[in-house]
Design a protein around this motif. Structure first.
Motif, PDB file in Angstrom:
ATOM      1  N   LEU A 136     -41.758  20.542  99.876  1.00  0.00           N
ATOM      2  CA  LEU A 136     -40.881  20.106 100.958  1.00  0.00           C
ATOM      3  C   LEU A 136     -41.704  19.713 102.179  1.00  0.00           C
ATOM      4  N   ARG A 137     -42.703  20.513 102.505  1.00  0.00           N
ATOM      5  CA  ARG A 137     -43.547  20.229 103.660  1.00  0.00           C
ATOM      6  C   ARG A 137     -44.325  18.925 103.480  1.00  0.00           C
ATOM      7  N   LYS A 138     -44.846  18.708 102.297  1.00  0.00           N
ATOM      8  CA  LYS A 138     -45.728  17.566 102.079  1.00  0.00           C
ATOM      9  C   LYS A 138     -44.978  16.292 101.711  1.00  0.00           C
ATOM     10  N   ASP A 139     -44.007  16.395 100.787  1.00  0.00           N
ATOM     11  CA  ASP A 139     -43.376  15.192 100.229  1.00  0.00           C
ATOM     12  C   ASP A 139     -41.861  15.135 100.418  1.00  0.00           C
ATOM     13  N   HIS A 140     -41.295  16.119 101.129  1.00  0.00           N
ATOM     14  CA  HIS A 140     -39.863  16.161 101.428  1.00  0.00           C
ATOM     15  C   HIS A 140     -38.998  16.269 100.168  1.00  0.00           C
ATOM     16  N   ARG A 141     -39.547  16.808  99.087  1.00  0.00           N
ATOM     17  CA  ARG A 141     -38.728  17.091  97.901  1.00  0.00           C
ATOM     18  C   ARG A 141     -38.180  18.511  98.040  1.00  0.00           C
ATOM     19  N   ASP A 142     -36.849  18.623  98.096  1.00  0.00           N
ATOM     20  CA  ASP A 142     -36.238  19.914  98.428  1.00  0.00           C
ATOM     21  C   ASP A 142     -35.674  20.661  97.230  1.00  0.00           C
ATOM     22  N   ARG A 143     -35.888  20.155  95.990  1.00  0.00           N
ATOM     23  CA  ARG A 143     -35.405  20.828  94.776  1.00  0.00           C
ATOM     24  C   ARG A 143     -36.583  21.123  93.854  1.00  0.00           C
ATOM     25  N   LEU A 144     -36.514  22.264  93.195  1.00  0.00           N
ATOM     26  CA  LEU A 144     -37.537  22.624  92.217  1.00  0.00           C
ATOM     27  C   LEU A 144     -36.832  23.311  91.053  1.00  0.00           C
ATOM     28  N   SER A 145     -36.978  22.753  89.864  1.00  0.00           N
ATOM     29  CA  SER A 145     -36.338  23.313  88.668  1.00  0.00           C
ATOM     30  C   SER A 145     -37.384  23.943  87.766  1.00  0.00           C
ATOM     31  N   PHE A 205     -26.447  20.586  90.070  1.00  0.00           N
ATOM     32  CA  PHE A 205     -26.530  21.935  89.518  1.00  0.00           C
ATOM     33  C   PHE A 205     -26.259  22.980  90.597  1.00  0.00           C
ATOM     34  N   HIS A 206     -25.859  24.160  90.136  1.00  0.00           N
ATOM     35  CA  HIS A 206     -25.875  25.316  91.036  1.00  0.00           C
ATOM     36  C   HIS A 206     -27.330  25.654  91.334  1.00  0.00           C
ATOM     37  N   HIS A 207     -27.672  25.807  92.600  1.00  0.00           N
ATOM     38  CA  HIS A 207     -29.040  26.089  93.005  1.00  0.00           C
ATOM     39  C   HIS A 207     -29.140  27.458  93.654  1.00  0.00           C
ATOM     40  N   ALA A 208     -30.208  28.169  93.374  1.00  0.00           N
ATOM     41  CA  ALA A 208     -30.540  29.372  94.131  1.00  0.00           C
ATOM     42  C   ALA A 208     -31.199  28.917  95.429  1.00  0.00           C
ATOM     43  N   LEU A 209     -30.669  29.384  96.555  1.00  0.00           N
ATOM     44  CA  LEU A 209     -31.203  28.960  97.852  1.00  0.00           C
ATOM     45  C   LEU A 209     -32.510  29.685  98.156  1.00  0.00           C
ATOM     46  N   VAL A 210     -33.462  28.947  98.718  1.00  0.00           N
ATOM     47  CA  VAL A 210     -34.724  29.526  99.170  1.00  0.00           C
ATOM     48  C   VAL A 210     -34.854  29.210 100.652  1.00  0.00           C
ATOM     49  N   LEU A 231     -33.910  25.661  92.083  1.00  0.00           N
ATOM     50  CA  LEU A 231     -34.072  26.154  93.445  1.00  0.00           C
ATOM     51  C   LEU A 231     -33.833  25.012  94.436  1.00  0.00           C
ATOM     52  N   TRP A 232     -33.239  25.361  95.579  1.00  0.00           N
ATOM     53  CA  TRP A 232     -32.990  24.370  96.625  1.00  0.00           C
ATOM     54  C   TRP A 232     -33.381  24.981  97.958  1.00  0.00           C
ATOM     55  N   CYS A 233     -34.133  24.232  98.752  1.00  0.00           N
ATOM     56  CA  CYS A 233     -34.526  24.683 100.085  1.00  0.00           C
ATOM     57  C   CYS A 233     -33.893  23.746 101.115  1.00  0.00           C
ATOM     58  N   PRO A 234     -32.835  24.183 101.817  1.00  0.00           N
ATOM     59  CA  PRO A 234     -32.118  23.300 102.729  1.00  0.00           C
ATOM     60  C   PRO A 234     -32.689  23.250 104.145  1.00  0.00           C
ATOM     61  N   ILE A 235     -33.852  23.828 104.371  1.00  0.00           N
ATOM     62  CA  ILE A 235     -34.418  23.844 105.719  1.00  0.00           C
ATOM     63  C   ILE A 235     -35.275  22.599 105.935  1.00  0.00           C
ATOM     64  N   SER A 236     -35.739  22.396 107.154  1.00  0.00           N
ATOM     65  CA  SER A 236     -36.541  21.214 107.483  1.00  0.00           C
ATOM     66  C   SER A 236     -37.991  21.400 107.023  1.00  0.00           C
ATOM     67  N   PRO A 237     -38.724  20.306 106.814  1.00  0.00           N
ATOM     68  CA  PRO A 237     -40.149  20.428 106.479  1.00  0.00           C
ATOM     69  C   PRO A 237     -40.929  21.209 107.526  1.00  0.00           C
ATOM     70  N   GLU A 238     -40.533  21.087 108.803  1.00  0.00           N
ATOM     71  CA  GLU A 238     -41.224  21.813 109.867  1.00  0.00           C
ATOM     72  C   GLU A 238     -41.004  23.321 109.747  1.00  0.00           C
ATOM     73  N   ASP A 239     -39.761  23.718 109.427  1.00  0.00           N
ATOM     74  CA  ASP A 239     -39.488  25.146 109.231  1.00  0.00           C
ATOM     75  C   ASP A 239     -40.199  25.672 107.981  1.00  0.00           C
ATOM     76  N   ALA A 240     -40.268  24.844 106.945  1.00  0.00           N
ATOM     77  CA  ALA A 240     -41.008  25.242 105.740  1.00  0.00           C
ATOM     78  C   ALA A 240     -42.468  25.486 106.069  1.00  0.00           C
ATOM     79  N   ASP A 241     -43.045  24.638 106.905  1.00  0.00           N
ATOM     80  CA  ASP A 241     -44.438  24.797 107.312  1.00  0.00           C
ATOM     81  C   ASP A 241     -44.643  26.120 108.045  1.00  0.00           C
TER      82      ASP A 241
END
Length: 262
Positions: A136-145, A205-210, A231-241
């Protein structure tokens, strides 16, 4: 008088820069044993970004010094699911367990292909939640399966390449090659992705939030019981960093305290 080095960990007291210098010198004098010891120290005990950069350079030097030769295949292998003994090359599951696993992988990847935008990435990790935030921080991809838990590094790299073959037309990634950090624990083989703009959000899909990194974790499960976890991370890349920096700092502090006690 210099203290005697731990022969099992000759680089125990060296920082990443000192390990890099020692590894470069070992490469110049073609000392594969010392170069391997330097990489092992980084693999097993170092978690900083600087250590990761040094690890990558030393692995490249090792590949130049001692290119991978064709692996010797044992005549007898053991299924990673049922422990049944079987014959074959480059296989990790028997003729009973293997087809079921491959069928599930093809089904799961096929479902993801129907909803993922171009630019997917296949990888492996022992910490899926952390890797999600890194993407998410590097490439803005917010889903990981998570598609499979591999029981060894050898199996992980084989399945990473296999899954990449399923999605290579949707990916700008070259086929994964052997290399990267070594871990003796289980590896999650995953697909990093974002939903296509044409796919209805309600049908995802149903996602587990991270949303943090120090809480609930995904853990390995036997192939016969495992189902893909999204997995889904709905926060911003800056917050992920910020979360990744906090975890890095926590790990550094712990390692410093451990060295002080040791």
């Amino acid at each position: 008088m210099a203290t005697q080095r731990d022969t099992s960990r000759p680089f125990r007291d060296d920082n990443a820069h000192e390990i890099l210098d020692a590894g470069r010198k070992a490469y110049r004098r073609q000392d594969e044993r010392v170069l391997l010891a330097a990489i092992a120290e980084l693999d097993e005990f170092r978690n900083t970004r600087e250590a990761e950069r040094v690890r990558e350079e030393l692995n490249e030097l090792l590949e130049r010094l001692a290119p991978r030769t064709q692996r010797r295949h044992r005549k007898i292998q053991y299924c990673h699911e049922c422990s049944r003994q079987f014959h074959g090359a480059d296989a990790f599951y028997c003729e009973s367990c293997g087809p079921k696993l491959r069928a599930r992988l093809e089904r799961d990847v096929g479902q993801l292909r129907s909803m993922a935008a171009d630019g997917v990435y296949v990888g492996r990790t022992a910490f899926p939640e952390r890797r999600l935030l890194e993407h998410l921080r590097k490439d803005h991809r917010d889903r990981l399966s998570i598609l499979h838990w591999a029981a060894s590094l050898e199996e992980a790299e084989a399945f990473e390449r296999q899954i990449h073959d399923f999605v290579k037309d949707l990916s700008r990634q070259e086929q994964p090659r052997a290399g990267g950090r070594f871990s003796r624990c289980h590896h999650a083989i995953y697909l990093s992705w974002t939903p296509s703009s044409t796919f209805p959000a309600g049908q995802l899909f149903h996602h587990a939030l991270v949303t943090e990194l120090l809480g609930a974790r995904q853990w390995p499960a036997p192939p016969s019981r495992f189902e893909a976890v999204h997995l889904w991370c709905p926060i911003s890349p800056e917050d992920a960093d910020d979360l990744l920096d906090d975890l890095d700092e926590r790990e550094r502090e712990y390692l410093d305290e451990r060295r002080a006690r040791g």
